[in-house]
Design a protein around this motif. Sequence first.
Motif, PDB file in Angstrom:
ATOM      1  N   LYS A  53       0.827  -1.206   0.000  1.00  0.00           N
ATOM      2  CA  LYS A  53       0.000   0.000   0.000  1.00  0.00           C
ATOM      3  C   LYS A  53       0.863   1.258   0.000  1.00  0.00           C
ATOM      4  O   LYS A  53       0.561   2.232  -0.702  1.00  0.00           O
ATOM      5  CB  LYS A  53      -0.933   0.004   1.210  1.00  0.00           C
ATOM      6  CG  LYS A  53      -1.935  -1.143   1.196  1.00  0.00           C
ATOM      7  CD  LYS A  53      -2.819  -1.119   2.428  1.00  0.00           C
ATOM      8  CE  LYS A  53      -3.785  -2.302   2.429  1.00  0.00           C
ATOM      9  NZ  LYS A  53      -4.666  -2.292   3.617  1.00  0.00           N
ATOM     10  N   HIS A  57       1.028   4.020  -2.921  1.00  0.00           N
ATOM     11  CA  HIS A  57       0.926   5.453  -2.657  1.00  0.00           C
ATOM     12  C   HIS A  57       2.042   6.184  -3.383  1.00  0.00           C
ATOM     13  O   HIS A  57       1.818   7.199  -4.065  1.00  0.00           O
ATOM     14  CB  HIS A  57       1.002   5.692  -1.148  1.00  0.00           C
ATOM     15  CG  HIS A  57       0.676   7.085  -0.726  1.00  0.00           C
ATOM     16  ND1 HIS A  57       0.670   7.462   0.600  1.00  0.00           N
ATOM     17  CD2 HIS A  57       0.376   8.207  -1.433  1.00  0.00           C
ATOM     18  CE1 HIS A  57       0.356   8.747   0.687  1.00  0.00           C
ATOM     19  NE2 HIS A  57       0.183   9.218  -0.526  1.00  0.00           N
ATOM     20  N   GLN A 155      -9.200  11.637  -7.738  1.00  0.00           N
ATOM     21  CA  GLN A 155      -9.624  10.301  -7.301  1.00  0.00           C
ATOM     22  C   GLN A 155      -8.510   9.615  -6.506  1.00  0.00           C
ATOM     23  O   GLN A 155      -8.765   8.983  -5.476  1.00  0.00           O
ATOM     24  CB  GLN A 155     -10.007   9.441  -8.502  1.00  0.00           C
ATOM     25  CG  GLN A 155     -10.494   8.050  -8.113  1.00  0.00           C
ATOM     26  CD  GLN A 155     -11.013   7.262  -9.307  1.00  0.00           C
ATOM     27  OE1 GLN A 155     -11.203   7.797 -10.394  1.00  0.00           O
ATOM     28  NE2 GLN A 155     -11.242   5.986  -9.100  1.00  0.00           N
ATOM     29  N   ASP A 156      -7.274   9.767  -6.984  1.00  0.00           N
ATOM     30  CA  ASP A 156      -6.146   9.177  -6.255  1.00  0.00           C
ATOM     31  C   ASP A 156      -5.998   9.804  -4.872  1.00  0.00           C
ATOM     32  O   ASP A 156      -5.756   9.101  -3.885  1.00  0.00           O
ATOM     33  CB  ASP A 156      -4.846   9.379  -7.037  1.00  0.00           C
ATOM     34  CG  ASP A 156      -4.741   8.477  -8.266  1.00  0.00           C
ATOM     35  OD1 ASP A 156      -5.509   7.497  -8.358  1.00  0.00           O
ATOM     36  OD2 ASP A 156      -3.881   8.757  -9.123  1.00  0.00           O
ATOM     37  N   ASP A 158      -8.267  11.160  -3.009  1.00  0.00           N
ATOM     38  CA  ASP A 158      -9.326  10.645  -2.142  1.00  0.00           C
ATOM     39  C   ASP A 158      -8.982   9.245  -1.634  1.00  0.00           C
ATOM     40  O   ASP A 158      -9.233   8.907  -0.459  1.00  0.00           O
ATOM     41  CB  ASP A 158     -10.658  10.612  -2.892  1.00  0.00           C
ATOM     42  CG  ASP A 158     -11.261  11.993  -3.090  1.00  0.00           C
ATOM     43  OD1 ASP A 158     -10.833  12.946  -2.411  1.00  0.00           O
ATOM     44  OD2 ASP A 158     -12.168  12.128  -3.942  1.00  0.00           O
ATOM     45  N   ASN A 159      -8.399   8.424  -2.503  1.00  0.00           N
ATOM     46  CA  ASN A 159      -7.980   7.084  -2.082  1.00  0.00           C
ATOM     47  C   ASN A 159      -6.876   7.157  -1.035  1.00  0.00           C
ATOM     48  O   ASN A 159      -6.878   6.395  -0.060  1.00  0.00           O
ATOM     49  CB  ASN A 159      -7.486   6.282  -3.291  1.00  0.00           C
ATOM     50  CG  ASN A 159      -8.611   5.753  -4.150  1.00  0.00           C
ATOM     51  OD1 ASN A 159      -9.735   5.590  -3.690  1.00  0.00           O
ATOM     52  ND2 ASN A 159      -8.320   5.483  -5.411  1.00  0.00           N
ATOM     53  N   HIS A 160      -5.923   8.058  -1.236  1.00  0.00           N
ATOM     54  CA  HIS A 160      -4.816   8.196  -0.279  1.00  0.00           C
ATOM     55  C   HIS A 160      -5.350   8.616   1.089  1.00  0.00           C
ATOM     56  O   HIS A 160      -4.904   8.102   2.128  1.00  0.00           O
ATOM     57  CB  HIS A 160      -3.803   9.239  -0.770  1.00  0.00           C
ATOM     58  CG  HIS A 160      -3.170   8.894  -2.068  1.00  0.00           C
ATOM     59  ND1 HIS A 160      -2.441   9.799  -2.826  1.00  0.00           N
ATOM     60  CD2 HIS A 160      -3.145   7.723  -2.767  1.00  0.00           C
ATOM     61  CE1 HIS A 160      -1.998   9.200  -3.917  1.00  0.00           C
ATOM     62  NE2 HIS A 160      -2.408   7.946  -3.903  1.00  0.00           N
ATOM     63  N   TYR A 163      -7.077   5.702   2.750  1.00  0.00           N
ATOM     64  CA  TYR A 163      -6.061   4.744   3.217  1.00  0.00           C
ATOM     65  C   TYR A 163      -5.463   5.179   4.554  1.00  0.00           C
ATOM     66  O   TYR A 163      -5.291   4.363   5.469  1.00  0.00           O
ATOM     67  CB  TYR A 163      -4.997   4.619   2.131  1.00  0.00           C
ATOM     68  CG  TYR A 163      -3.581   4.377   2.577  1.00  0.00           C
ATOM     69  CD1 TYR A 163      -3.162   3.126   3.022  1.00  0.00           C
ATOM     70  CD2 TYR A 163      -2.627   5.406   2.519  1.00  0.00           C
ATOM     71  CE1 TYR A 163      -1.842   2.903   3.406  1.00  0.00           C
ATOM     72  CE2 TYR A 163      -1.313   5.190   2.897  1.00  0.00           C
ATOM     73  CZ  TYR A 163      -0.926   3.941   3.342  1.00  0.00           C
ATOM     74  OH  TYR A 163       0.376   3.731   3.711  1.00  0.00           O
ATOM     75  N   ARG A 247     -14.555   4.155   1.252  1.00  0.00           N
ATOM     76  CA  ARG A 247     -13.717   3.346   0.369  1.00  0.00           C
ATOM     77  C   ARG A 247     -12.870   2.416   1.233  1.00  0.00           C
ATOM     78  O   ARG A 247     -11.991   2.861   1.953  1.00  0.00           O
ATOM     79  CB  ARG A 247     -12.803   4.237  -0.473  1.00  0.00           C
ATOM     80  CG  ARG A 247     -13.532   5.275  -1.299  1.00  0.00           C
ATOM     81  CD  ARG A 247     -12.557   6.098  -2.115  1.00  0.00           C
ATOM     82  NE  ARG A 247     -13.245   7.167  -2.825  1.00  0.00           N
ATOM     83  CZ  ARG A 247     -12.805   7.720  -3.950  1.00  0.00           C
ATOM     84  NH1 ARG A 247     -11.670   7.309  -4.483  1.00  0.00           N
ATOM     85  NH2 ARG A 247     -13.467   8.694  -4.542  1.00  0.00           N
ATOM     86  N   PRO A 250      -8.555   1.095  -0.043  1.00  0.00           N
ATOM     87  CA  PRO A 250      -8.474   1.911  -1.253  1.00  0.00           C
ATOM     88  C   PRO A 250      -7.164   1.780  -2.017  1.00  0.00           C
ATOM     89  O   PRO A 250      -7.119   2.096  -3.214  1.00  0.00           O
ATOM     90  CB  PRO A 250      -8.650   3.343  -0.721  1.00  0.00           C
ATOM     91  CG  PRO A 250      -8.193   3.270   0.696  1.00  0.00           C
ATOM     92  CD  PRO A 250      -8.601   1.919   1.186  1.00  0.00           C
ATOM     93  N   LEU A 251      -6.102   1.305  -1.357  1.00  0.00           N
ATOM     94  CA  LEU A 251      -4.825   1.142  -2.060  1.00  0.00           C
ATOM     95  C   LEU A 251      -4.470  -0.321  -2.263  1.00  0.00           C
ATOM     96  O   LEU A 251      -3.315  -0.645  -2.534  1.00  0.00           O
ATOM     97  CB  LEU A 251      -3.699   1.867  -1.308  1.00  0.00           C
ATOM     98  CG  LEU A 251      -3.817   3.391  -1.236  1.00  0.00           C
ATOM     99  CD1 LEU A 251      -2.539   4.007  -0.689  1.00  0.00           C
ATOM    100  CD2 LEU A 251      -4.153   3.991  -2.595  1.00  0.00           C
TER     101      LEU A 251
END
Length: 262
Positions: A53, A57, A155-156, A158-160, A163, A247, A250-251
Amino acid sequence: MFSARSLFQEILDNDNSYRLFCSIAASGEAQGGWENGRIAALLPASLRGLAPKVARHGADEDKHGRIFHALMRKRGLTPTTVPEGTDYTMLLERRGIGLAHDKLRRDEPLTERDVITYLAHSRVTEQRAADQMQLLTKHFGDHPELGKAMRMIAQDEDNHLAYCHEELLKLARAGHGRTIQHSLYECARAEIVVYRDVSLAVMDHMGRILRWPRPKAAALAAAIRAVHGYERLAGWRRMVTLTTPERRDPLGGPATSAPEFV
Protein backbone atom coordinates in the motif's frame (compact mmCIF):
# COMPACT_ATOMS: atom_id res chain seq x y z
CA MET A 1 -12.85 41.28 -6.90
CA PHE A 2 -11.56 37.74 -7.50
CA SER A 3 -12.60 34.15 -7.05
CA ALA A 4 -10.72 30.87 -6.95
CA ARG A 5 -11.87 30.15 -10.48
CA SER A 6 -10.86 33.53 -11.90
CA LEU A 7 -7.45 33.41 -10.20
CA PHE A 8 -6.65 29.96 -11.50
CA GLN A 9 -7.93 30.91 -14.94
CA GLU A 10 -5.41 33.75 -15.02
CA ILE A 11 -2.63 31.35 -14.06
CA LEU A 12 -3.77 28.85 -16.66
CA ASP A 13 -3.94 31.41 -19.47
CA ASN A 14 -0.34 32.62 -19.05
CA ASP A 15 2.46 30.25 -20.08
CA ASN A 16 4.92 31.51 -17.46
CA SER A 17 2.52 31.26 -14.51
CA TYR A 18 1.19 27.91 -15.76
CA ARG A 19 4.77 26.63 -16.04
CA LEU A 20 5.50 27.66 -12.46
CA PHE A 21 2.26 26.09 -11.19
CA CYS A 22 2.94 22.76 -12.91
CA SER A 23 6.62 22.79 -11.86
CA ILE A 24 5.73 23.31 -8.19
CA ALA A 25 3.10 20.57 -8.36
CA ALA A 26 5.39 18.12 -10.19
CA SER A 27 8.24 18.68 -7.72
CA GLY A 28 6.01 18.06 -4.71
CA GLU A 29 4.55 14.90 -6.19
CA ALA A 30 8.01 13.57 -7.09
CA GLN A 31 9.22 14.13 -3.53
CA GLY A 32 6.16 12.31 -2.23
CA GLY A 33 6.84 9.41 -4.56
CA TRP A 34 10.44 9.10 -3.35
CA GLU A 35 9.45 9.32 0.31
CA ASN A 36 6.80 6.61 0.03
CA GLY A 37 9.14 4.39 -1.95
CA ARG A 38 11.78 4.60 0.77
CA ILE A 39 9.24 4.06 3.56
CA ALA A 40 7.93 0.93 1.81
CA ALA A 41 11.47 -0.44 1.69
CA LEU A 42 12.22 0.36 5.36
CA LEU A 43 9.03 -0.80 7.11
CA PRO A 44 9.63 -2.79 10.30
CA ALA A 45 8.90 -6.51 10.28
CA SER A 46 5.75 -6.00 12.37
CA LEU A 47 4.23 -3.78 9.67
CA ARG A 48 5.60 -5.31 6.47
CA GLY A 49 2.04 -5.99 5.39
CA LEU A 50 1.73 -2.27 4.68
CA ALA A 51 4.50 -2.34 2.08
CA PRO A 52 2.30 -2.86 -1.03
CA LYS A 53 0.00 0.00 0.00
CA VAL A 54 2.84 2.39 0.79
CA ALA A 55 4.48 1.47 -2.52
CA ARG A 56 1.17 2.04 -4.33
CA HIS A 57 0.93 5.45 -2.66
CA GLY A 58 4.40 6.31 -3.92
CA ALA A 59 3.62 5.05 -7.43
CA ASP A 60 0.53 7.27 -7.55
CA GLU A 61 2.58 10.32 -6.51
CA ASP A 62 5.18 9.55 -9.18
CA LYS A 63 2.37 9.28 -11.72
CA HIS A 64 1.02 12.68 -10.71
CA GLY A 65 4.45 14.21 -11.20
CA ARG A 66 4.63 12.74 -14.69
CA ILE A 67 1.16 14.08 -15.47
CA PHE A 68 2.18 17.64 -14.57
CA HIS A 69 5.30 17.29 -16.72
CA ALA A 70 3.13 16.03 -19.58
CA LEU A 71 0.78 19.00 -19.21
CA MET A 72 3.76 21.29 -19.64
CA ARG A 73 5.04 19.38 -22.67
CA LYS A 74 1.67 19.77 -24.37
CA ARG A 75 2.28 23.52 -24.38
CA GLY A 76 5.91 23.21 -25.38
CA LEU A 77 7.04 24.23 -21.88
CA THR A 78 9.89 22.89 -19.78
CA PRO A 79 10.00 22.79 -15.95
CA THR A 80 11.32 25.82 -14.12
CA THR A 81 13.19 26.02 -10.83
CA VAL A 82 10.87 25.80 -7.84
CA PRO A 83 11.40 28.83 -5.57
CA GLU A 84 12.47 27.76 -2.08
CA GLY A 85 9.59 29.46 -0.31
CA THR A 86 7.07 27.48 -2.34
CA ASP A 87 8.47 24.02 -1.47
CA TYR A 88 5.72 22.69 0.81
CA THR A 89 7.39 19.34 1.50
CA MET A 90 10.76 20.86 2.39
CA LEU A 91 9.22 23.46 4.69
CA LEU A 92 7.25 20.78 6.54
CA GLU A 93 10.42 18.75 7.01
CA ARG A 94 12.23 21.79 8.39
CA ARG A 95 9.52 22.04 11.03
CA GLY A 96 10.13 18.42 12.03
CA ILE A 97 6.90 17.17 10.46
CA GLY A 98 6.97 13.72 8.90
CA LEU A 99 10.06 11.54 8.56
CA ALA A 100 13.31 13.37 7.87
CA HIS A 101 14.94 12.67 4.53
CA ASP A 102 18.21 11.85 6.31
CA LYS A 103 16.44 9.00 8.09
CA LEU A 104 14.92 7.74 4.85
CA ARG A 105 18.28 7.73 3.08
CA ARG A 106 19.73 5.32 5.64
CA ASP A 107 19.17 1.59 5.23
CA GLU A 108 17.87 1.18 8.77
CA PRO A 109 14.41 -0.26 9.48
CA LEU A 110 11.83 2.20 10.70
CA THR A 111 10.08 1.76 14.04
CA GLU A 112 6.34 1.48 14.61
CA ARG A 113 6.45 5.04 15.98
CA ASP A 114 8.05 6.16 12.70
CA VAL A 115 5.21 4.56 10.76
CA ILE A 116 2.65 6.37 12.91
CA THR A 117 4.50 9.63 12.22
CA TYR A 118 4.39 8.89 8.49
CA LEU A 119 0.70 8.02 8.47
CA ALA A 120 -0.28 11.01 10.62
CA HIS A 121 1.72 13.33 8.35
CA SER A 122 0.08 11.76 5.32
CA ARG A 123 -3.40 11.99 6.81
CA VAL A 124 -2.97 15.78 7.30
CA THR A 125 -1.26 16.55 3.99
CA GLU A 126 -3.58 14.29 1.99
CA GLN A 127 -6.53 16.17 3.49
CA ARG A 128 -5.03 19.34 2.06
CA ALA A 129 -4.39 17.70 -1.29
CA ALA A 130 -7.89 16.24 -1.48
CA ASP A 131 -9.44 19.61 -0.62
CA GLN A 132 -7.40 21.39 -3.28
CA MET A 133 -8.16 18.81 -5.95
CA GLN A 134 -11.87 18.94 -5.09
CA LEU A 135 -11.78 22.71 -5.67
CA LEU A 136 -9.90 22.39 -8.95
CA THR A 137 -12.15 19.61 -10.17
CA LYS A 138 -15.24 21.66 -9.29
CA HIS A 139 -14.09 24.53 -11.50
CA PHE A 140 -11.98 22.76 -14.14
CA GLY A 141 -13.13 19.13 -14.19
CA ASP A 142 -14.55 19.64 -17.69
CA HIS A 143 -11.67 21.77 -18.99
CA PRO A 144 -10.39 20.38 -22.33
CA GLU A 145 -6.73 20.74 -21.35
CA LEU A 146 -6.79 19.99 -17.62
CA GLY A 147 -10.06 18.22 -16.85
CA LYS A 148 -9.03 14.58 -17.27
CA ALA A 149 -5.82 15.09 -15.29
CA MET A 150 -7.61 16.89 -12.47
CA ARG A 151 -10.25 14.17 -12.16
CA MET A 152 -7.67 11.38 -12.15
CA ILE A 153 -5.46 13.03 -9.53
CA ALA A 154 -8.49 13.94 -7.38
CA GLN A 155 -9.62 10.30 -7.30
CA ASP A 156 -6.15 9.18 -6.25
CA GLU A 157 -5.96 11.79 -3.49
CA ASP A 158 -9.33 10.65 -2.14
CA ASN A 159 -7.98 7.08 -2.08
CA HIS A 160 -4.82 8.20 -0.28
CA LEU A 161 -6.85 10.01 2.36
CA ALA A 162 -9.12 7.00 2.89
CA TYR A 163 -6.06 4.74 3.22
CA CYS A 164 -4.61 6.98 5.95
CA HIS A 165 -7.86 6.90 7.91
CA GLU A 166 -8.09 3.13 7.58
CA GLU A 167 -4.54 2.35 8.64
CA LEU A 168 -4.48 4.84 11.52
CA LEU A 169 -7.72 3.40 12.87
CA LYS A 170 -6.18 -0.08 12.78
CA LEU A 171 -3.17 1.17 14.74
CA ALA A 172 -5.44 2.98 17.20
CA ARG A 173 -7.29 -0.27 17.88
CA ALA A 174 -3.90 -1.89 18.47
CA GLY A 175 -3.24 0.50 21.35
CA HIS A 176 -1.55 3.48 19.67
CA GLY A 177 -4.48 5.88 19.91
CA ARG A 178 -2.86 8.50 22.15
CA THR A 179 0.34 8.59 20.09
CA ILE A 180 -1.69 8.96 16.90
CA GLN A 181 -3.77 11.84 18.25
CA HIS A 182 -0.66 13.67 19.46
CA SER A 183 1.05 13.19 16.08
CA LEU A 184 -2.02 14.38 14.18
CA TYR A 185 -2.38 17.46 16.36
CA GLU A 186 1.28 18.47 16.04
CA CYS A 187 1.28 17.93 12.29
CA ALA A 188 -1.96 19.82 11.68
CA ARG A 189 -0.87 22.85 13.71
CA ALA A 190 2.40 23.05 11.79
CA GLU A 191 0.84 22.32 8.40
CA ILE A 192 -1.59 25.23 8.50
CA VAL A 193 1.33 27.63 9.08
CA VAL A 194 3.37 26.12 6.26
CA TYR A 195 0.35 26.16 3.95
CA ARG A 196 -0.20 29.85 4.69
CA ASP A 197 3.45 30.68 4.04
CA VAL A 198 3.59 28.63 0.82
CA SER A 199 0.31 30.15 -0.42
CA LEU A 200 1.63 33.66 0.18
CA ALA A 201 4.91 32.83 -1.58
CA VAL A 202 3.20 31.23 -4.58
CA MET A 203 0.76 34.11 -4.98
CA ASP A 204 3.63 36.61 -4.69
CA HIS A 205 5.43 34.90 -7.58
CA MET A 206 2.24 34.64 -9.61
CA GLY A 207 1.41 38.27 -8.96
CA ARG A 208 4.76 39.40 -10.30
CA ILE A 209 4.46 37.18 -13.37
CA LEU A 210 0.90 38.36 -14.07
CA ARG A 211 1.56 41.97 -12.97
CA TRP A 212 -1.30 42.11 -10.53
CA PRO A 213 -1.99 45.62 -9.24
CA ARG A 214 -0.96 46.23 -5.63
CA PRO A 215 -4.54 46.37 -4.25
CA LYS A 216 -5.36 42.98 -5.80
CA ALA A 217 -2.19 41.38 -4.44
CA ALA A 218 -2.85 42.85 -0.99
CA ALA A 219 -6.47 41.65 -0.98
CA LEU A 220 -5.40 38.14 -1.95
CA ALA A 221 -2.74 38.06 0.77
CA ALA A 222 -5.34 39.22 3.29
CA ALA A 223 -7.68 36.43 2.17
CA ILE A 224 -4.93 33.83 2.63
CA ARG A 225 -4.23 35.13 6.13
CA ALA A 226 -7.94 35.08 6.93
CA VAL A 227 -8.13 31.41 5.93
CA HIS A 228 -5.18 30.70 8.18
CA GLY A 229 -6.90 32.53 11.04
CA TYR A 230 -9.95 30.30 10.66
CA GLU A 231 -7.82 27.16 10.45
CA ARG A 232 -5.80 28.16 13.52
CA LEU A 233 -8.98 28.60 15.54
CA ALA A 234 -11.12 25.70 14.32
CA GLY A 235 -10.43 24.51 10.78
CA TRP A 236 -7.48 22.33 11.82
CA ARG A 237 -9.90 19.94 13.50
CA ARG A 238 -10.96 18.44 10.16
CA MET A 239 -7.37 17.24 9.77
CA VAL A 240 -7.14 15.30 13.01
CA THR A 241 -10.41 13.35 13.16
CA LEU A 242 -10.45 9.72 12.10
CA THR A 243 -13.51 8.06 10.60
CA THR A 244 -14.06 4.75 8.88
CA PRO A 245 -13.82 5.55 5.16
CA GLU A 246 -16.48 4.60 2.65
CA ARG A 247 -13.72 3.35 0.37
CA ARG A 248 -12.38 0.16 1.99
CA ASP A 249 -8.87 -1.03 1.18
CA PRO A 250 -8.47 1.91 -1.25
CA LEU A 251 -4.82 1.14 -2.06
CA GLY A 252 -5.23 -2.57 -2.48
CA GLY A 253 -4.01 -3.69 -5.89
CA PRO A 254 -1.60 -2.11 -8.37
CA ALA A 255 -1.38 1.58 -9.15
CA THR A 256 -3.42 2.78 -12.11
CA SER A 257 -1.56 4.12 -15.12
CA ALA A 258 -2.04 7.32 -17.09
CA PRO A 259 -0.72 6.51 -20.59
CA GLU A 260 -2.62 9.40 -22.18
CA PHE A 261 -0.52 11.84 -20.14
CA VAL A 262 2.87 10.19 -19.98
